[in-house]
Scaffold this active site. Structure first.
Site, PDB file in Angstrom:
ATOM      1  N   ARG A  63     -16.486  48.300  -6.751  1.00  0.00           N
ATOM      2  CA  ARG A  63     -16.913  47.970  -8.120  1.00  0.00           C
ATOM      3  C   ARG A  63     -16.452  46.581  -8.535  1.00  0.00           C
ATOM      4  O   ARG A  63     -17.205  45.809  -9.120  1.00  0.00           O
ATOM      5  CB  ARG A  63     -16.412  49.043  -9.097  1.00  0.00           C
ATOM      6  CG  ARG A  63     -17.248  50.298  -8.985  1.00  0.00           C
ATOM      7  CD  ARG A  63     -16.772  51.449  -9.850  1.00  0.00           C
ATOM      8  NE  ARG A  63     -17.747  52.545  -9.736  1.00  0.00           N
ATOM      9  CZ  ARG A  63     -17.679  53.695 -10.376  1.00  0.00           C
ATOM     10  NH1 ARG A  63     -16.660  53.936 -11.190  1.00  0.00           N
ATOM     11  NH2 ARG A  63     -18.610  54.610 -10.214  1.00  0.00           N
ATOM     12  N   TYR A 119     -26.110  49.641  -8.555  1.00  0.00           N
ATOM     13  CA  TYR A 119     -25.328  50.262  -7.463  1.00  0.00           C
ATOM     14  C   TYR A 119     -23.823  50.227  -7.722  1.00  0.00           C
ATOM     15  O   TYR A 119     -23.352  49.489  -8.552  1.00  0.00           O
ATOM     16  CB  TYR A 119     -25.752  49.776  -6.081  1.00  0.00           C
ATOM     17  CG  TYR A 119     -25.606  48.352  -5.620  1.00  0.00           C
ATOM     18  CD1 TYR A 119     -24.895  47.387  -6.309  1.00  0.00           C
ATOM     19  CD2 TYR A 119     -26.212  47.977  -4.411  1.00  0.00           C
ATOM     20  CE1 TYR A 119     -24.788  46.102  -5.807  1.00  0.00           C
ATOM     21  CE2 TYR A 119     -26.107  46.689  -3.914  1.00  0.00           C
ATOM     22  CZ  TYR A 119     -25.388  45.752  -4.613  1.00  0.00           C
ATOM     23  OH  TYR A 119     -25.277  44.482  -4.120  1.00  0.00           O
ATOM     24  N   GLU A 120     -23.124  51.097  -7.044  1.00  0.00           N
ATOM     25  CA  GLU A 120     -21.691  51.356  -7.317  1.00  0.00           C
ATOM     26  C   GLU A 120     -21.465  51.827  -8.749  1.00  0.00           C
ATOM     27  O   GLU A 120     -20.420  51.550  -9.339  1.00  0.00           O
ATOM     28  CB  GLU A 120     -20.825  50.129  -7.036  1.00  0.00           C
ATOM     29  CG  GLU A 120     -20.910  49.579  -5.639  1.00  0.00           C
ATOM     30  CD  GLU A 120     -20.661  50.603  -4.547  1.00  0.00           C
ATOM     31  OE1 GLU A 120     -20.009  51.618  -4.827  1.00  0.00           O
ATOM     32  OE2 GLU A 120     -21.155  50.409  -3.427  1.00  0.00           O
ATOM     33  N   GLY A 121     -22.422  52.565  -9.280  1.00  0.00           N
ATOM     34  CA  GLY A 121     -22.287  53.092 -10.639  1.00  0.00           C
ATOM     35  C   GLY A 121     -22.990  52.193 -11.635  1.00  0.00           C
ATOM     36  O   GLY A 121     -22.606  51.037 -11.808  1.00  0.00           O
TER      37      GLY A 121
END
Lengths: 596, 596
Positions: free
Chosen positions: A297, A441-443
């Site tokens: 992140r 992406y990655e949340g």
């Protein structure tokens, strides 16, 4: 047509003048990270990214990745493989990895600065090492000794790469739904079966082996997120002796055609009874994966920063060269047929928005990365815990806001080019397309916001926020008599006060209704991001004044801070009003009536 | 995977219930535009766009246009030619064109509603008729009788199409720099020589002839914008007898590779002594071209609206179907593995942002289009002048804001899809790429903002603003005792008051410094757009309550208005603060110091 020059001066300013990373490294006893060595690493990174990676960016977009359905093999774009070989040869793969595994154990905050340059030069290429870095952190923390020797060492050496296999066709943000199964075998290994999608770097031709870190369920696992375990599943089987052997039953089924990052392959991965090894505790896989996710992140936040920087560099160059119209106060260059774009106030508004968000975002990101260094290396347990709390709080802000700002900057920078921004050859539209994935992406931004307001703030008595507000208060106090900073210190103190107040209000509302948290979260994230940046811009002015810099540099920092406080910080008021408007205006409309 | 359903119910609501277009048409004596006929046109447009155009959208993006350098010919994507033939066959090309030229002379506001459906179904295709529409307006107003017969009639019949040739390699927004030359000939024609770029529909295979409307300089023309004349230059030469003959010396040199709108060809057009005819007065070409540009600007605003609508329709459908996570207050569908996305507050925030901007933007655009009808058809000169002033004021707001909102909605709608939004097959990323051009062509947002604040407001004693504020005041007064509307009327009245106040302040500042206007313009545009939308949302609630609608429809309008007032209208405060921060924070930094 689209170029990249590593912003070494501003990286050094952020890292040393503002954040004081050199003093921190010395205090943490990272003896290799002398100012001289750090400078040399930054310069070498600039050279590598400007000359080796930056030229790959447009071609990588144009060619994309090739997929052979018959063999399941993926071919990366022209030049990617050679650049990766140079990267490995120069030892970049192990920059921040443990010495025991062959790494150089340099600080993560230095790694973050290097990463910014890599991603600005060629984001698609940068995704391959990004996931190796995440896998390194995970294996370092959770791997058994043999697993470290067998999997971590070749990753640190760059011979192998890593992936994160979380998402399945029916579950992305909601991992509790995942179905991939793992069956224990007599030899202590597991057979992993299931389909994972959106796997970055799931298959490629850069390295000899690929180490998949796969979330799956054991046979007796409880449902939901409490029944998820984590497995190491290599492309080529690896036994406890660390030797890679025959092909494992994991195969790329297809690759996605995406809006951007064409050089970064996105795979559907089919695990068909593949041999895997449990890493960490059974049913605690999500905890372990969060180690990798938090690293990723921060890294994706830096991607947003990197694209914003490249976009604005090019917009600035274009705005200085392109002649169009005359300055409002009369011709600035009467001998030319027109004045350059940069004389126009609205072009300056767009450029300064980029400058303020890029240079501000850089301080935010590098400071967050220093918290990784403290959390990993401080001798003082309390200091480590404080760093972890602060890092936990800053990670969703860095990921969420730097990627949103990355998109905003790519938008403004493209706009400075007018119609030329929309044409492929100028490269601006690629940056806008590439940036668009970073808030997903990655949340997604929504997930970062829930993490920030829920898990990291309301569930932890706002520990991270209090630490950050403590920094703000300390700075404001130190400079309360500093007339040169008053124009920044006063509004910063007021914004910080309101930040605390909003948090208190939300704590009360959220305890009455769970929907209030979700209804406020994204606006709270944005509010937090803008106040955090106000702090960094105030500190930048102070650091510029205090340091040995040319007058022009000091003026640029001060004027950009004035722009930020005058024109971007007021966005907080729109977010504060939205937060205070409550959940009702989001929740009262029946789902069936949305298209009435 | 990406579908389109024409929003007939909301178009009717906006046109009839809110704006009262049926009463207006009757008052203007447009006898053919009975409610029944208008309804029938809307329904037929829905059928045509949903079934003929919508299926072309993804393939048009995938195939793009083909260009043959040897012949200079362009091939439009599969299906475009056939759809155009159907469009012509059904008489759509002449929908709003004069009856004397074979058109149906229906209202422009009805044409705007039809255009929204066309662009939502397939924006790239819609660009070909868009330019014919602009050419029609221009020829109608400025063409000599023989020019109307020779050029306008075949355009109205759809046999020929039009283009606007303004931009040259070195000049886009700054037309004063243009170099294309026109030399008078003995037969009264001119030879036109020069290179034009970014020419939408400059060459294609849809129609028999292409009528280029070209800005060029006469030999004795003064420099700058006062020396620009307008010429009709057809692809195939046309004499005063109206017959198309041999190929003219105008040729497509290449086509651009763009971020989006791949099916809409963008040409470099080389004029090499091409035969052309002067239209309008010498050296007054820019005035004439503004007729076409204003038409095109409203049309591009509608493109932004159209893409936003299609994006949000798909996001709504996906958010109702995709199961992910549980509602904060506990499972809403306990029998399913998860709840649909739409239970989550932040998904609702994104969906309602789209709904509020789309439905609000629709009222704004259709109302602006009714001012074209009044300006063209009212018997009362004062009413015509008022309509023209109001239209001039609303055109940059409609173009500027509907395209910015179009991009914002495409962003949110893509975000609702998570990773799937970034994958081509879902079609959301195409909408985002297509939308990106709309804030650039026909004048960037910055150009719209200067037009709004400079030309349309400060240079005209705010005539257009006063007319709009008059509408706001009248509405607020009418509803001052209406308790059901108080939650909207009070903040609307306050926002309108501040709008006037900001305008006064800017008038004073701008008279002191020319830079103040440019420094405030874009924020003023956004401020204006949000207040205008607040007015339309308040009126929507009033119209829904007053009309014979289902309770669910009334609830949806009211809740969306609450959302708008609670969460979007507060953005005005960030813009007001930016406006009031003054030009200094934009102008004080030396151009050479931006990258310090």
């Amino acid at each position: 047509m689209n170029s990249y020059k590593a912003p070494l001066r501003d990286i050094r300013f952020a890292l040393f003048d503002v954040i004081g990373a050199d003093r921190l490294y010395a205090r943490l006893g990272i003896e290799t990270a002398s100012r001289d060595l750090v400078d040399a690493v930054l310069e070498e990174a600039a050279r590598f990214t400007e000359t080796v990676l930056a030229p790959l960016n447009a071609a990588g977009d144009e060619h994309g990745c090739g997929f052979d359905p018959a063999s399941g093999e993926v071919r990366t774009p022209p030049g990617f493989r050679d650049a990766y070989a140079q990267y490995v040869e120069a030892g970049w793969a192990g920059l921040t990895a443990p010495e025991a595994m062959g790494g150089q154990a340099l600080p993560e905050s230095l790694g973050a600065a290097v990463k910014e340059m890599i991603d600005a030069a060629c984001l698609s290429w940068g995704n391959y090492p990004l996931l190796s870095h995440g896998a390194t952190e995970l294996l370092k923390q959770y791997g058994e000794d043999w697993q470290k020797e067998a999997f971590l060492r070749p990753i640190v050496e760059g011979r192998w790469t890593g992936t994160m296999c979380l998402t399945e066709p029916h579950c992305g943000s909601d991992l509790g739904l995942l179905k991939t199964k793992a069956e224990p075998q007599a030899d202590g290994s597991y057979t992993v079966t299931g389909t994972k999608i959106f796997i970055t770097g799931g298959e490629h031709d850069l390295a000899d082996n690929i180490v998949h870190l796969v979330l799956a369920r054991l046979p007796d696992a409880p449902p939901g997120t409490k029944g998820i375990s984590l497995f190491i599943v290599p492309k080529f089987k690896v036994g406890r002796d660390g030797r890679a052997g025959e092909r494992n039953a994991v195969r790329c089924g297809s690759i996605e055609h995406k809006m951007g990052i064409h050089g970064s392959v996105t795979c559907v991965m089919n695990f068909d009874g593949a041999q895997g090894w449990l890493i960490g505790q059974p049913n605690k896989g999500l905890n372990a994966m969060f180690t990798m996710m938090n690293t990723a992140r921060l890294a994706v936040g830096i991607q947003g920063l990197a694209l914003a920087d490249r976009a604005w560099q090019n917009a600035l160059a274009y705005s200085r060269e392109r002649l169009q119209g005359r300055a409002a106060g009369g011709p600035r260059y009467p001998d030319k047929p027109a004045d350059p774009l940069i004389v126009h106030p609205d072009i300056r508004r767009m450029l300064l928005t980029c400058k303020a968000l890029v240079e501000g975002g850089r301080m935010l990101a590098l400071h967050a990365a220093t918290q990784v260094d403290i959390a990993e290396r401080s001798q003082d347990r309390e200091e480590r815990e404080r760093a972890e709390a602060l890092l936990g709080f800053l990670t969703p802000i860095t990921k969420g806001m730097l990627t949103e700002w990355g998109n905003e900057c790519a938008y403004h920078a493209l706009q400075c080019f007018g119609g030329h921004g929309y044409i492929r050859e100028w490269g601006m539209e690629q940056l806008a397309r590439d940036a668009r994935i970073t808030t997903i992406y990655e949340g997604t931004t929504g997930i970062q916001a829930l993490d920030l307001l829920g898990r990291k703030t309301l569930q932890q008595q706002a520990a991270g926020l209090q630490l950050f507000l403590g920094m703000v208060r300390e700075f404001c106090k130190e400079n309360s008599e500093n007339a040169a900073l008053a124009e920044f210190v006063l509004p910063l103190a007021e914004a910080a006060r309101q930040w605390g107040e909003l948090t208190m209000e939300l704590g009360q509302k959220a305890s009455a209704s769970g929907e209030e948290l979700g209804a406020a979260a994204v606006d709270y994230l944005f509010y937090s991001g803008y106040v955090a940046l106000a702090y960094w811009w105030a500190r930048a002015v102070a650091a510029a004044e205090a340091g040995d810099h040319p007058a022009g540099f000091k003026a640029a920092k001060r004027e950009t801070a004035r722009f930020y406080f005058g024109r971007l910080l007021p966005r907080t008021q729109a977010h504060a009003a939205a937060i205070r408007s409550g959940a009702g205006n989001l929740m009262d409309l029946e789902p069936g009536l949305f298209d009435s």
